[in-house]
Design a protein around this motif. Structure first.
Motif, PDB file in Angstrom:
ATOM      1  N   GLU A  31       0.685  -1.521   0.207  1.00 38.24           N
ATOM      2  CA  GLU A  31       0.039   0.225  -0.177  1.00 38.24           C
ATOM      3  C   GLU A  31       0.977   1.143  -0.225  1.00 38.24           C
ATOM      4  OE1 GLU A  31      -2.604   0.327   3.233  1.00 38.24           O
ATOM      5  OE2 GLU A  31      -4.477  -1.208   1.901  1.00 38.24           O
ATOM      6  N   MET A  32       0.746   2.521  -1.267  1.00 35.39           N
ATOM      7  CA  MET A  32       1.468   3.536  -1.175  1.00 35.39           C
ATOM      8  C   MET A  32       2.505   3.360  -0.868  1.00 35.39           C
ATOM      9  SD  MET A  32      -1.547   5.664   1.692  1.00 35.39           S
ATOM     10  CE  MET A  32      -0.608   7.424   0.610  1.00 35.39           C
ATOM     11  N   ALA A  33       3.307   1.575  -1.958  1.00 34.09           N
ATOM     12  CA  ALA A  33       4.527   1.552  -2.205  1.00 34.09           C
ATOM     13  C   ALA A  33       5.649   2.492  -2.681  1.00 34.09           C
ATOM     14  CB  ALA A  33       4.430   0.607  -1.775  1.00 34.09           C
ATOM     15  N   SER A  34       7.161   1.574  -3.336  1.00 33.51           N
ATOM     16  CA  SER A  34       7.622   1.663  -4.085  1.00 33.51           C
ATOM     17  C   SER A  34       8.807   0.500  -4.422  1.00 33.51           C
ATOM     18  CB  SER A  34       8.109   3.866  -5.022  1.00 33.51           C
ATOM     19  OG  SER A  34       9.274   4.192  -3.653  1.00 33.51           O
ATOM     20  N   VAL A  35       7.943   0.586  -6.003  1.00 35.05           N
ATOM     21  CA  VAL A  35       9.138  -0.908  -6.308  1.00 35.05           C
ATOM     22  C   VAL A  35      10.144  -0.449  -7.406  1.00 35.05           C
ATOM     23  CG1 VAL A  35       9.902  -3.062  -7.052  1.00 35.05           C
ATOM     24  CG2 VAL A  35       8.108  -2.564  -4.643  1.00 35.05           C
ATOM     25  N   HIS A  36      11.244   0.288  -7.863  1.00 34.27           N
ATOM     26  CA  HIS A  36      11.910   0.179  -8.929  1.00 34.27           C
ATOM     27  C   HIS A  36      13.683  -0.110  -8.986  1.00 34.27           C
ATOM     28  CE1 HIS A  36      13.624   3.978  -6.877  1.00 34.27           C
ATOM     29  NE2 HIS A  36      12.811   3.707  -6.364  1.00 34.27           N
ATOM     30  N   HIS A  37      14.079  -0.156 -10.482  1.00 34.48           N
ATOM     31  CA  HIS A  37      15.490  -0.362 -10.780  1.00 34.48           C
ATOM     32  C   HIS A  37      15.577  -1.266 -10.417  1.00 34.48           C
ATOM     33  CE1 HIS A  37      14.870   4.546 -10.874  1.00 34.48           C
ATOM     34  NE2 HIS A  37      16.162   4.571 -11.793  1.00 34.48           N
ATOM     35  N   LEU A  38      14.853  -2.438 -10.287  1.00 36.76           N
ATOM     36  CA  LEU A  38      15.373  -3.716 -10.041  1.00 36.76           C
ATOM     37  C   LEU A  38      15.081  -4.457 -10.937  1.00 36.76           C
ATOM     38  CD1 LEU A  38      15.462  -5.497  -7.351  1.00 36.76           C
ATOM     39  CD2 LEU A  38      12.990  -5.755  -7.276  1.00 36.76           C
ATOM     40  N   ASN A  39      16.035  -6.158 -11.281  1.00 33.34           N
ATOM     41  CA  ASN A  39      16.038  -6.444 -12.043  1.00 33.34           C
ATOM     42  C   ASN A  39      15.206  -7.850 -11.114  1.00 33.34           C
ATOM     43  OD1 ASN A  39      17.178  -4.811 -14.350  1.00 33.34           O
ATOM     44  ND2 ASN A  39      18.637  -5.572 -13.554  1.00 33.34           N
ATOM     45  N   LEU A  40      14.909  -8.708 -11.975  1.00 34.07           N
ATOM     46  CA  LEU A  40      14.130  -9.905 -11.327  1.00 34.07           C
ATOM     47  C   LEU A  40      13.564 -10.980 -12.209  1.00 34.07           C
ATOM     48  CD1 LEU A  40      13.138 -11.282  -8.507  1.00 34.07           C
ATOM     49  CD2 LEU A  40      10.797 -10.096  -8.897  1.00 34.07           C
ATOM     50  N   THR A  41      14.726 -12.397 -11.947  1.00 34.18           N
ATOM     51  CA  THR A  41      14.264 -13.085 -12.045  1.00 34.18           C
ATOM     52  C   THR A  41      12.838 -14.570 -10.851  1.00 34.18           C
ATOM     53  OG1 THR A  41      15.798 -14.973 -11.724  1.00 34.18           O
ATOM     54  CG2 THR A  41      15.913 -13.828 -13.574  1.00 34.18           C
ATOM     55  N   ALA A  42      12.342 -15.535 -11.826  1.00 38.56           N
ATOM     56  CA  ALA A  42      11.199 -15.423 -10.238  1.00 38.56           C
ATOM     57  C   ALA A  42      10.150 -17.107 -10.925  1.00 38.56           C
ATOM     58  CB  ALA A  42      10.685 -14.965 -10.215  1.00 38.56           C
ATOM     59  N   ASP A  43      10.138 -17.787 -10.031  1.00 36.41           N
ATOM     60  CA  ASP A  43       9.772 -19.307 -10.371  1.00 36.41           C
ATOM     61  C   ASP A  43       8.735 -19.297  -9.049  1.00 36.41           C
ATOM     62  OD1 ASP A  43       8.160 -21.196 -11.217  1.00 36.41           O
ATOM     63  OD2 ASP A  43       9.988 -23.199 -10.373  1.00 36.41           O
ATOM     64  N   ILE A  44       7.222 -18.490  -9.788  1.00 41.22           N
ATOM     65  CA  ILE A  44       5.873 -18.967  -8.433  1.00 41.22           C
ATOM     66  C   ILE A  44       5.505 -19.862  -8.591  1.00 41.22           C
ATOM     67  CG2 ILE A  44       4.951 -16.875  -7.840  1.00 41.22           C
ATOM     68  CD1 ILE A  44       7.952 -16.417  -7.063  1.00 41.22           C
ATOM     69  N   GLN A  45       4.929 -19.967  -7.590  1.00 40.81           N
ATOM     70  CA  GLN A  45       3.453 -21.060  -7.440  1.00 40.81           C
ATOM     71  C   GLN A  45       2.542 -20.692  -6.374  1.00 40.81           C
ATOM     72  OE1 GLN A  45       4.612 -25.081  -7.524  1.00 40.81           O
ATOM     73  NE2 GLN A  45       5.727 -25.126  -8.960  1.00 40.81           N
ATOM     74  N   GLY A  46       1.276 -20.064  -6.886  1.00 38.85           N
ATOM     75  CA  GLY A  46       0.691 -20.143  -5.398  1.00 38.85           C
ATOM     76  C   GLY A  46      -1.139 -19.475  -5.570  1.00 38.85           C
ATOM     77  N   GLY A  47      -1.899 -18.510  -5.715  1.00 39.30           N
ATOM     78  CA  GLY A  47      -3.054 -19.473  -5.777  1.00 39.30           C
ATOM     79  C   GLY A  47      -3.597 -18.060  -5.869  1.00 39.30           C
ATOM     80  N   GLY A  48      -4.776 -16.825  -5.682  1.00 47.97           N
ATOM     81  CA  GLY A  48      -5.547 -15.553  -6.559  1.00 47.97           C
ATOM     82  C   GLY A  48      -4.336 -14.696  -5.690  1.00 47.97           C
ATOM     83  N   ASN A  49      -4.453 -13.403  -6.511  1.00 54.93           N
ATOM     84  CA  ASN A  49      -3.593 -12.852  -6.047  1.00 54.93           C
ATOM     85  C   ASN A  49      -1.774 -12.750  -6.030  1.00 54.93           C
ATOM     86  OD1 ASN A  49      -5.209 -10.271  -5.896  1.00 54.93           O
ATOM     87  ND2 ASN A  49      -6.619 -11.588  -5.880  1.00 54.93           N
ATOM     88  N   SER A  50      -1.491 -14.104  -7.147  1.00 53.70           N
ATOM     89  CA  SER A  50       0.075 -14.260  -6.908  1.00 53.70           C
ATOM     90  C   SER A  50       0.605 -13.397  -8.065  1.00 53.70           C
ATOM     91  CB  SER A  50       0.306 -15.974  -6.751  1.00 53.70           C
ATOM     92  OG  SER A  50      -0.827 -16.058  -5.590  1.00 53.70           O
ATOM     93  N   ALA A  51       1.623 -13.153  -8.024  1.00 51.51           N
ATOM     94  CA  ALA A  51       2.189 -12.944  -9.640  1.00 51.51           C
ATOM     95  C   ALA A  51       3.927 -13.137  -8.922  1.00 51.51           C
ATOM     96  CB  ALA A  51       2.291 -11.608  -9.910  1.00 51.51           C
ATOM     97  N   ALA A  52       5.138 -12.733  -9.799  1.00 50.32           N
ATOM     98  CA  ALA A  52       6.293 -11.880  -9.506  1.00 50.32           C
ATOM     99  C   ALA A  52       7.120 -11.125  -8.482  1.00 50.32           C
ATOM    100  CB  ALA A  52       7.197 -12.399 -10.675  1.00 50.32           C
TER     101      ALA A  52
END
Length: 524
Positions: free
Chosen positions: A152-173
């Motif tokens: 909430e009211m956050a910022s994420v920037h200037h980032l590189n990412l490699t990811a493997d995700i297994q989740g449920g609803g509202n899931s992402a890397a």
């Protein structure tokens, strides 16, 4: 003499390592050595520790004020976020697979998301152009599964990412759910798989909806300058970049994706909607972007988006192919499955659509279904009708212009020259955020492309794949783990993190006194 590892020595080594981590944390009284208000994240232990430092006055929010309980070095006004100081690799034993030899194995669950429905990340995370390699989270059916579970009211920037995700609803890397947050200058290669929860206590969080390659769902977001290569499998509201977005704006986005889901499925977003009515301050838009995707869905499917409501598109390239369930009354389009209001200006689509079948399916060269549009809402929008196998702009509805230009026309036209009356006469006046010409025109047998600050993206031959894509740097070799000196054959059962035993015992009295508050309901 060779050292022999027994269960006892392994346990002792793990305990010594835990003690070393504790000592290192205790010694780190200065957490912001450059005094810029951002706490340095030097290693995976620091990253994992973020979750243990809520706001002193509010145990339910992470504001980036402390790390290991310290705020030494922070300016007088305090710290308000974190910054990476190095590339970090979750493949801690360096054997190029996720297994029990990795520190954040957690019995196969992988890294625990930072933030959740009851503990929101509300700070800045500055990647300093560093990379988080091989983030692995395997928690099928669990909501808010991502590096940051809830923002909430956050910022994420200037980032590189490699990811493997297994989740449920509202899931992402990167972000499971985000509200009023900013994401920019991100480069990611991800794989996301979502499934329904099998828990009897999942309550309102059972269904695997709203999943994306980078963001699960979000409201009032600004997302810009993103490069994303992804494969996403989900249910309803599944998208390459994001599953569900409300009142959000995307700018200078490049996505190359394979996306599969049920209803409202798209290469960029499953669903984008404007909810604020006539308020001019809140909009929903996609501009100066490139989407190359192979999309498969049951209903309301588009290579750009499954569903758009009140969303304005401008200066966008859409390329790829679409497969659709062969049943009655499904909606699909080269660009969008269903479009309610909004607009399109300077858009090119080279998308292969399925042929008509015996069933009544609403498939349009632009949209599967359209409503609440006027004739001037769709302008300078061109879909290759031969690839789309139809010229009708909308499969159901009206006021979506028919598309009569072929791929060869789209390729041979330029800003200076017409091809069978198609000419991009003023497209060369559009610029990117760097004030350089956005559109690039190749030879007469090439589809135009876009020049984004992060890359020039073109699919000249309209095969559904970008001609080139910036590579993600490989991680540095990993030094052998002193507990497991052979990185190829990890020791089974090794502790993998999520907090070492001593750290857990130290934090237990603190967690016992946390109280649950009444929260603004999340979108389920």
């Amino acid at each position: 003499m060779s050292l022999r590892y027994t269960p006892a020595t392994l346990a002792l080594s793990a305990l010594l390592l835990s003690s070393a981590h504790m000592a290192q944390a205790a010694e780190r009284s200065e957490v912001d050595s450059d005094h810029n208000g951002l706490i340095e994240i030097n290693d995976l232990d620091d990253l994992n520790e973020i979750r243990n430092n809520p706001l002193p006055s509010n145990a339910y929010e992470l504001h980036g004020t402390h790390l290991y309980g310290n705020n030494g070095g922070c300016p007088t006004a305090g710290c308000n976020g974190y910054e990476l100081t190095a590339d970090l690799n979750f493949d801690t034993n360096g054997n190029q697979r996720f297994d029990a030899g990795d520190r954040f194995w957690n019995n196969g669950k992988g890294f625990e998301p930072i933030g959740n429905f009851n503990l929101k990340f509300a700070a800045e995370f500055h990647g300093q152009n560093h990379t988080l390699h091989n983030l692995t989270i395997h928690r099928p059916g669990e909501y808010f599964t991502a590096l940051f579970g809830y923002l909430e009211m956050a910022s994420v920037h200037h980032l590189n990412l490699t990811a493997d995700i297994q989740g449920g609803g509202n899931s992402a890397a990167l972000a499971g759910y985000a509200w009023r947050s900013l994401f920019y200058q991100l480069h990611a290669n991800t794989q996301v798989t979502a499934s329904d929860s099998t828990s009897n206590s999942c309550g309102a969080f059972c269904n695997a909806g709203a999943n994306g390659g980078l963001i699960g769902s979000g409201e009032e977001l600004m997302v810009r300058q993103v490069l994303l290569k992804t494969r996403v499998t989900g249910a309803d509201e599944t998208g390459g970049l994001a599953g569900y977005l409300a009142d959000s704006n995307l700018d200078e986005i490049g996505v190359q994706a394979e996306v599969s889901g049920d209803s409202m499925v798209g290469g960029l977003s499953g669903k984008m909607t404007l909810t604020a009515g006539d308020s001019a301050a809140i909009t929903s838009s996609v501009k100066r972007s490139f989407v190359a995707a192979r999309v498969n869905g049951e209903n309301r499917v588009g290579v750009l988006a499954g569903s758009l409501k009140g969303t304005d598109l401008s200066d966008v390239i859409v390329t790829g192919d679409l497969t659709l369930a062969d049943r009655q009354y499904v909606r699909a389009g080269a660009v969008v499955g269903s479009m309610d209001g909004g607009s399109s200006l300077r858009l090119l689509a080279t998308v292969r659509l399925p042929a008509n079948s015996g069933n009544t399916r609403f498939i349009g060269s632009f949209a599967g279904e359209s409503s609440d549009l006027v004739l001037t809402d769709i302008q300078k929008t061109h879909v290759a009708s031969d690839l789309a196998r139809r010229s009708d702009g909308s499969g159901k509805g009206s006021l979506t212009p028919s598309q009569h230009y072929l791929l060869s026309h789209i390729q041979c036209a330029t800003a200076a020259n017409a091809c069978d009356s198609l000419q991009y006469s003023d497209w060369n006046t559009v610029v990117n955020s760097g004030k350089k010409a956005l559109w690039t025109f190749g030879s007469q047998d090439q589809v135009p492309g876009v020049v984004l600050p992060q890359a020039t993206l073109v699919d000249a031959d309209a095969n559904g794949v970008a001609d080139s894509w910036p590579a993600m740097a490989s991680p540095d070799p990993v030094d052998p783990d002193p507990v497991d000196p052979d990185p190829v054959t990890p020791t089974p059962g090794k502790s993998s993190g999520g907090g070492a035993l001593l750290m857990w015992l130290w934090l237990l009295p603190l967690t016992a006194v946390l109280r649950r508050r009444t929260l603004r309901p999340a979108r389920a």
